[in-house]
Design an enzyme around this catalytic site. Structure first.
Site, PDB file in Angstrom:
ATOM      1  N   TYR A 187      -2.127  -1.374  10.008  1.00 46.95           N
ATOM      2  CA  TYR A 187      -2.246  -1.643   8.568  1.00 46.95           C
ATOM      3  C   TYR A 187      -0.891  -1.111   7.924  1.00 46.95           C
ATOM      4  O   TYR A 187      -0.143  -2.061   6.930  1.00 46.95           O
ATOM      5  CB  TYR A 187      -3.294  -0.754   7.926  1.00 46.95           C
ATOM      6  CG  TYR A 187      -3.580  -1.133   6.575  1.00 46.95           C
ATOM      7  CD1 TYR A 187      -4.232  -2.297   5.932  1.00 46.95           C
ATOM      8  CD2 TYR A 187      -3.171  -0.104   5.576  1.00 46.95           C
ATOM      9  CE1 TYR A 187      -4.302  -2.403   4.374  1.00 46.95           C
ATOM     10  CE2 TYR A 187      -3.219  -0.379   4.286  1.00 46.95           C
ATOM     11  CZ  TYR A 187      -3.724  -1.347   3.743  1.00 46.95           C
ATOM     12  OH  TYR A 187      -4.049  -1.711   2.323  1.00 46.95           O
TER      13      TYR A 187
ATOM     14  N   SER B   7       0.931  -1.226  -0.050  1.00 46.09           N
ATOM     15  CA  SER B   7      -0.089  -0.074   0.011  1.00 46.09           C
ATOM     16  C   SER B   7       0.781   1.256  -0.125  1.00 46.09           C
ATOM     17  O   SER B   7       2.061   1.143   0.384  1.00 46.09           O
ATOM     18  CB  SER B   7      -0.756  -0.068   1.240  1.00 46.09           C
ATOM     19  OG  SER B   7      -1.383   1.198   1.736  1.00 46.09           O
TER      20      SER B   7
HETATM   21  P1  NDP Z   1     -11.345  -6.059   0.043  1.00 48.18           P
HETATM   22  O1  NDP Z   1     -11.718  -5.757   1.492  1.00 48.18           O
HETATM   23  O2  NDP Z   1     -12.309  -5.449  -0.932  1.00 48.18           O
HETATM   24  O3  NDP Z   1     -11.137  -7.739  -0.018  1.00 48.18           O
HETATM   25  C1  NDP Z   1     -10.002  -8.206   0.822  1.00 48.18           C
HETATM   26  C2  NDP Z   1     -10.098  -9.875   0.576  1.00 48.18           C
HETATM   27  O4  NDP Z   1      -9.310 -10.428   1.409  1.00 48.18           O
HETATM   28  C3  NDP Z   1     -11.480 -10.304   0.751  1.00 48.18           C
HETATM   29  O5  NDP Z   1     -11.676 -11.351  -0.351  1.00 48.18           O
HETATM   30  C4  NDP Z   1     -11.464 -10.911   2.052  1.00 48.18           C
HETATM   31  O6  NDP Z   1     -12.320 -11.975   2.166  1.00 48.18           O
HETATM   32  C5  NDP Z   1     -10.064 -11.395   2.037  1.00 48.18           C
HETATM   33  N1  NDP Z   1      -9.824 -11.567   3.514  1.00 48.18           N
HETATM   34  C6  NDP Z   1      -9.730 -10.772   4.614  1.00 48.18           C
HETATM   35  N2  NDP Z   1      -9.404 -11.324   5.552  1.00 48.18           N
HETATM   36  C7  NDP Z   1      -9.045 -12.631   5.667  1.00 48.18           C
HETATM   37  C8  NDP Z   1      -8.911 -13.726   6.109  1.00 48.18           C
HETATM   38  N3  NDP Z   1      -8.710 -13.738   7.589  1.00 48.18           N
HETATM   39  N4  NDP Z   1      -8.867 -14.918   5.692  1.00 48.18           N
HETATM   40  C9  NDP Z   1      -8.941 -14.901   4.347  1.00 48.18           C
HETATM   41  N5  NDP Z   1      -9.345 -13.907   3.499  1.00 48.18           N
HETATM   42  C10 NDP Z   1      -9.397 -12.867   4.028  1.00 48.18           C
HETATM   43  O7  NDP Z   1      -9.867  -5.308  -0.051  1.00 48.18           O
HETATM   44  P2  NDP Z   1      -9.182  -4.906  -1.450  1.00 48.18           P
HETATM   45  O8  NDP Z   1      -9.447  -5.779  -2.552  1.00 48.18           O
HETATM   46  O9  NDP Z   1      -9.185  -3.387  -1.520  1.00 48.18           O
HETATM   47  O10 NDP Z   1      -7.506  -5.051  -1.277  1.00 48.18           O
HETATM   48  C11 NDP Z   1      -6.872  -6.016  -1.574  1.00 48.18           C
HETATM   49  C12 NDP Z   1      -5.451  -6.098  -1.243  1.00 48.18           C
HETATM   50  O11 NDP Z   1      -5.085  -4.725  -2.086  1.00 48.18           O
HETATM   51  C13 NDP Z   1      -5.005  -5.934   0.255  1.00 48.18           C
HETATM   52  O12 NDP Z   1      -3.858  -6.360   0.503  1.00 48.18           O
HETATM   53  C14 NDP Z   1      -5.088  -4.293   0.479  1.00 48.18           C
HETATM   54  O13 NDP Z   1      -4.255  -4.035   1.585  1.00 48.18           O
HETATM   55  C15 NDP Z   1      -4.527  -3.630  -0.941  1.00 48.18           C
HETATM   56  N6  NDP Z   1      -4.761  -2.419  -1.050  1.00 48.18           N
HETATM   57  C16 NDP Z   1      -5.951  -1.946  -1.485  1.00 48.18           C
HETATM   58  C17 NDP Z   1      -6.032  -0.467  -2.031  1.00 48.18           C
HETATM   59  C18 NDP Z   1      -7.662  -0.010  -2.396  1.00 48.18           C
HETATM   60  O14 NDP Z   1      -7.577   1.153  -2.556  1.00 48.18           O
HETATM   61  N7  NDP Z   1      -8.485  -1.011  -2.610  1.00 48.18           N
HETATM   62  C19 NDP Z   1      -4.902   0.369  -1.812  1.00 48.18           C
HETATM   63  C20 NDP Z   1      -3.742  -0.119  -1.381  1.00 48.18           C
HETATM   64  C21 NDP Z   1      -3.632  -1.634  -1.042  1.00 48.18           C
HETATM   65  P3  NDP Z   1     -13.811 -11.841   2.754  1.00 48.18           P
HETATM   66  O15 NDP Z   1     -14.631 -10.677   1.712  1.00 48.18           O
HETATM   67  O16 NDP Z   1     -14.286 -13.232   2.929  1.00 48.18           O
HETATM   68  O17 NDP Z   1     -13.620 -11.329   4.239  1.00 48.18           O
END
Ligand code: NDP
Length: 249
Positions: A167, A154
């Protein structure tokens, strides 16, 4: 190389790729895109129904059949991750790629007031589980001709900022893992470790972090997929220890 990269339906032909957090947001887009490029995608995530929806969509599109691996990275033990690796070995013999995408935001609060339990939860999902899963899967990745691991950082991973708490620290840790794994595997194999900062992207996590923002001003997960396919593909063989930043400057 990346700037000009355009993927095709064969960019990841016959590769076996595991995606964590494959049920929603960027991970869902990556799973569908990887399948669209010819990969067999192993869908790892917490909420089974979301993984099933992605599985069904891949089937509906007539793409290589996916597999569902339900795992809560918050609670999964190292033994369970090693068991998962044995299962993948039995089924496929090797693994071509891992996209570590799953993460949680935790609290946006000064560290002085940060709840220690939340701190541990965020570090567990975003950092410790990433390390444990990577270590468990390395033998299978070495068995591939050109194994690729992608970590997800990030903007606060490169430059920590006030109120981003655990985070930011967890993402700094993931950037550190990219460097350390890269140095430690340098000479020995084709296995490579790289990192992507997706930058502000239209997902649930972003909406939680910035509730006042109009999501339609943000790029979609689909728009950043060239970086995700590139690092998984043989076009990036030999690309090691890089951070690809998808945040428009
Ligand atoms: P979302 O919250 O939309 O999706 C996150 C995913 O991770 C979901 O599918 C969720 O599953 C899964 N997840 C969360 N906790 C667990 C767990 N304990 N075990 C297994 N799976 C888990 O996030 P984004 O798509 O936005 O983020 C994706 C990545 O990109 C992350 O690493 C985030 O930090 C990074 N990021 C995103 C940005 C953005 O602007 N969107 C910017 C910078 C970085 P479930 O739905 O079942 O909980």
């Amino acid at each position: 190389a990346m700037r000009a990269f355009e993927y095709t339906k064969d960019s990841l032909k016959d590769k076996i790729i595991l995606v964590t957090g494959a049920g929603d947001g960027i991970g869902k887009a990556a799973a569908l895109t990887y399948a669209g490029c010819g990969a067999t995608v192993l869908l790892l995530g917490k909420t089974q129904s979301k993984l099933e929806a992605v599985y069904d969509e891949i089937e509906r599109l007539g793409l290589p059949q996916a597999a569902i691996l339900p795992m809560d990275l918050q609670t999964a033990s190292f033994a369970q991750m090693q068991e998962l690796a044995r299962l993948i070995e039995k089924e496929f013999g090797h693994l071509d790629g891992v996209l570590h995408n799953a993460a949680i935001l935790g609290a946006l609060t000064p560290l002085e007031m940060y709840d220690p339990i939340t701190f541990e939860q965020v570090m567990r999902v975003n950092s410790t589980a990433v390390f444990m899963l990577t270590q468990s899967l390395i033998p299978l990745l070495r068995a591939a001709s050109s194994g690729s691991v992608i970590f997800t950082s990030s903007s606060v991973g490169s430059s920590p900022r006030a109120f981003w708490g655990a985070y930011a620290l967890s993402k700094q840790s993931v950037e550190g893992m990219t460097v350390i794994f890269t140095q430690e595997t340098q000479a020995s194999t084709a296995l490579r470790f790289n990192c992507i900062n997706p930058g502000a992207t239209r997902t649930n996590m972003r909406a939680h972090a910035f509730p006042g923002e109009n999501p339609y001003t943000l790029k979609t997960p689909e728009e950043i997929m060239p970086a995700y396919v590139y690092l998984m593909s043989d076009a990036a063989s030999g690309v090691k220890g890089q951070l690809i930043d998808c945040q428009p400057k």
